[in-house]
Design a protein around this motif. Structure first.
Motif, PDB file in Angstrom:
ATOM      1  N   UNK A   1      11.592  -2.388  -4.640  1.00 51.81           N
ATOM      2  CA  UNK A   1      10.678  -2.497  -5.519  1.00 51.81           C
ATOM      3  C   UNK A   1       9.357  -1.067  -5.438  1.00 51.81           C
ATOM      4  N   UNK A   2       8.484  -1.567  -3.896  1.00 56.46           N
ATOM      5  CA  UNK A   2       7.809  -0.967  -3.627  1.00 56.46           C
ATOM      6  C   UNK A   2       8.265   0.829  -3.281  1.00 56.46           C
ATOM      7  N   UNK A   3       9.476   0.806  -2.576  1.00 54.63           N
ATOM      8  CA  UNK A   3       9.786   1.922  -2.543  1.00 54.63           C
ATOM      9  C   UNK A   3      10.304   2.771  -3.382  1.00 54.63           C
ATOM     10  N   UNK A   4      10.284   1.897  -4.851  1.00 63.85           N
ATOM     11  CA  UNK A   4      10.806   2.936  -6.131  1.00 63.85           C
ATOM     12  C   UNK A   4      10.158   3.234  -7.068  1.00 63.85           C
TER      13      UNK A   4
ATOM     14  N   UNK B   1       4.074  15.045  -6.626  1.00 67.59           N
ATOM     15  CA  UNK B   1       4.600  16.979  -5.719  1.00 67.59           C
ATOM     16  C   UNK B   1       4.103  16.295  -4.285  1.00 67.59           C
ATOM     17  N   UNK B   2       3.607  14.592  -3.399  1.00 62.40           N
ATOM     18  CA  UNK B   2       3.491  14.774  -2.075  1.00 62.40           C
ATOM     19  C   UNK B   2       5.099  13.514  -1.778  1.00 62.40           C
ATOM     20  N   UNK B   3       5.315  12.888  -0.347  1.00 68.32           N
ATOM     21  CA  UNK B   3       5.457  11.453   0.130  1.00 68.32           C
ATOM     22  C   UNK B   3       4.242  11.329   0.030  1.00 68.32           C
ATOM     23  N   UNK B   4       4.970   9.556   0.058  1.00 67.76           N
ATOM     24  CA  UNK B   4       4.707   8.800  -0.021  1.00 67.76           C
ATOM     25  C   UNK B   4       5.025   7.725   1.001  1.00 67.76           C
ATOM     26  N   UNK B   5       3.958   6.835   2.072  1.00 64.38           N
ATOM     27  CA  UNK B   5       4.040   5.770   2.725  1.00 64.38           C
ATOM     28  C   UNK B   5       4.208   4.833   2.509  1.00 64.38           C
ATOM     29  N   UNK B   6       4.784   4.251   2.855  1.00 65.14           N
ATOM     30  CA  UNK B   6       4.520   2.744   2.196  1.00 65.14           C
ATOM     31  C   UNK B   6       4.667   1.527   2.821  1.00 65.14           C
ATOM     32  N   UNK B   7       3.562   0.386   3.091  1.00 68.88           N
ATOM     33  CA  UNK B   7       3.170  -0.469   3.939  1.00 68.88           C
ATOM     34  C   UNK B   7       3.135  -2.301   3.228  1.00 68.88           C
TER      35      UNK B   7
ATOM     36  N   UNK C   1       0.634  -1.274   0.170  1.00 71.63           N
ATOM     37  CA  UNK C   1      -0.118  -0.793  -0.303  1.00 71.63           C
ATOM     38  C   UNK C   1       0.687   1.260   0.301  1.00 71.63           C
ATOM     39  N   UNK C   2       0.786   2.064  -1.054  1.00 71.95           N
ATOM     40  CA  UNK C   2       1.661   3.318  -1.516  1.00 71.95           C
ATOM     41  C   UNK C   2       0.123   4.852  -0.870  1.00 71.95           C
ATOM     42  N   UNK C   3       0.359   5.305  -0.164  1.00 76.77           N
ATOM     43  CA  UNK C   3      -0.827   6.005   0.250  1.00 76.77           C
ATOM     44  C   UNK C   3       0.467   7.913   0.846  1.00 76.77           C
ATOM     45  N   UNK C   4      -0.857   8.265   0.792  1.00 76.07           N
ATOM     46  CA  UNK C   4      -0.411  10.150   1.341  1.00 76.07           C
ATOM     47  C   UNK C   4      -1.926  10.640   1.853  1.00 76.07           C
ATOM     48  N   UNK C   5      -1.184  11.218   3.067  1.00 79.63           N
ATOM     49  CA  UNK C   5      -1.726  12.065   3.712  1.00 79.63           C
ATOM     50  C   UNK C   5      -3.588  12.943   3.290  1.00 79.63           C
ATOM     51  N   UNK C   6      -4.234  13.210   3.815  1.00 80.89           N
ATOM     52  CA  UNK C   6      -5.623  13.873   3.144  1.00 80.89           C
ATOM     53  C   UNK C   6      -4.725  15.451   3.836  1.00 80.89           C
ATOM     54  N   UNK C   7      -4.520  16.534   2.442  1.00 84.73           N
ATOM     55  CA  UNK C   7      -4.049  17.797   2.755  1.00 84.73           C
ATOM     56  C   UNK C   7      -2.760  17.699   2.087  1.00 84.73           C
ATOM     57  N   UNK C   8      -2.123  16.878   1.562  1.00 87.85           N
ATOM     58  CA  UNK C   8      -0.512  16.370   1.274  1.00 87.85           C
ATOM     59  C   UNK C   8       0.084  17.656  -0.245  1.00 87.85           C
ATOM     60  N   UNK C   9      -1.620  18.002  -0.454  1.00 89.28           N
ATOM     61  CA  UNK C   9      -1.085  17.741  -2.116  1.00 89.28           C
ATOM     62  C   UNK C   9      -1.332  19.541  -1.952  1.00 89.28           C
TER      63      UNK C   9
END
Length: 124
Positions: A86-89, A99-105, A5-13
């Motif tokens: 690969x997921x991190x890539x 244009x915002x950071x992503x969390x990887x789990x 799961x690659x995700x970003x927080x609400x408001x990150x954009x």
């Protein structure tokens, strides 16, 4: 293969000017198409900016998120790749396009669900 799961927080954009949103959408759709072409894309999307509803085990519905939650997911992608690297890539490519950071789990494996999906694919 493991799914991530690659995700970003609400408001990150929120820092992106309105006139640049179309360019961001085009760039992120291009990365999604690359993931599809590479055979690693499972699913993804943005989430509407709204309060979640929390459904308890007894069926009672309350406004969410949970009181202790400070951040909620604004969008996500699921990729099926061999390694965390690969997921991190892929997350790095998504981060650049959005244009915002992503969390990887890593998602927990579910062999029963995988078998159901394979069976559905054979029928479909």
């Amino acid at each position: 293969m493991p799914r991530y799961l690659i995700s970003f927080n609400d408001g990150a954009m929120d820092h992106i000017p309105a006139e640049e949103i179309a360019d961001v959408a085009k760039a992120s759709h291009a990365v999604v198409q690359e993931a599809v072409n590479a055979g690693v894309w499972v699913y993804g999307g943005g989430l509407e900016r709204q309060r979640a509803s929390v459904v308890a085990t007894d069926g009672v519905v309350t406004d969410g998120p949970y009181p202790e939650t400070k951040e909620v997911i604004g969008g996500f992608s699921v990729v099926d790749v061999a390694t965390r690297e690969e997921a991190l890539a892929w997350a790095a490519r998504i981060a650049a396009s959005c244009r915002c950071a992503q969390e990887v789990r890593e998602l927990l494996p579910d062999p029963e669900q995988d078998a159901m999906l394979r069976q559905a694919a054979r029928r479909g």
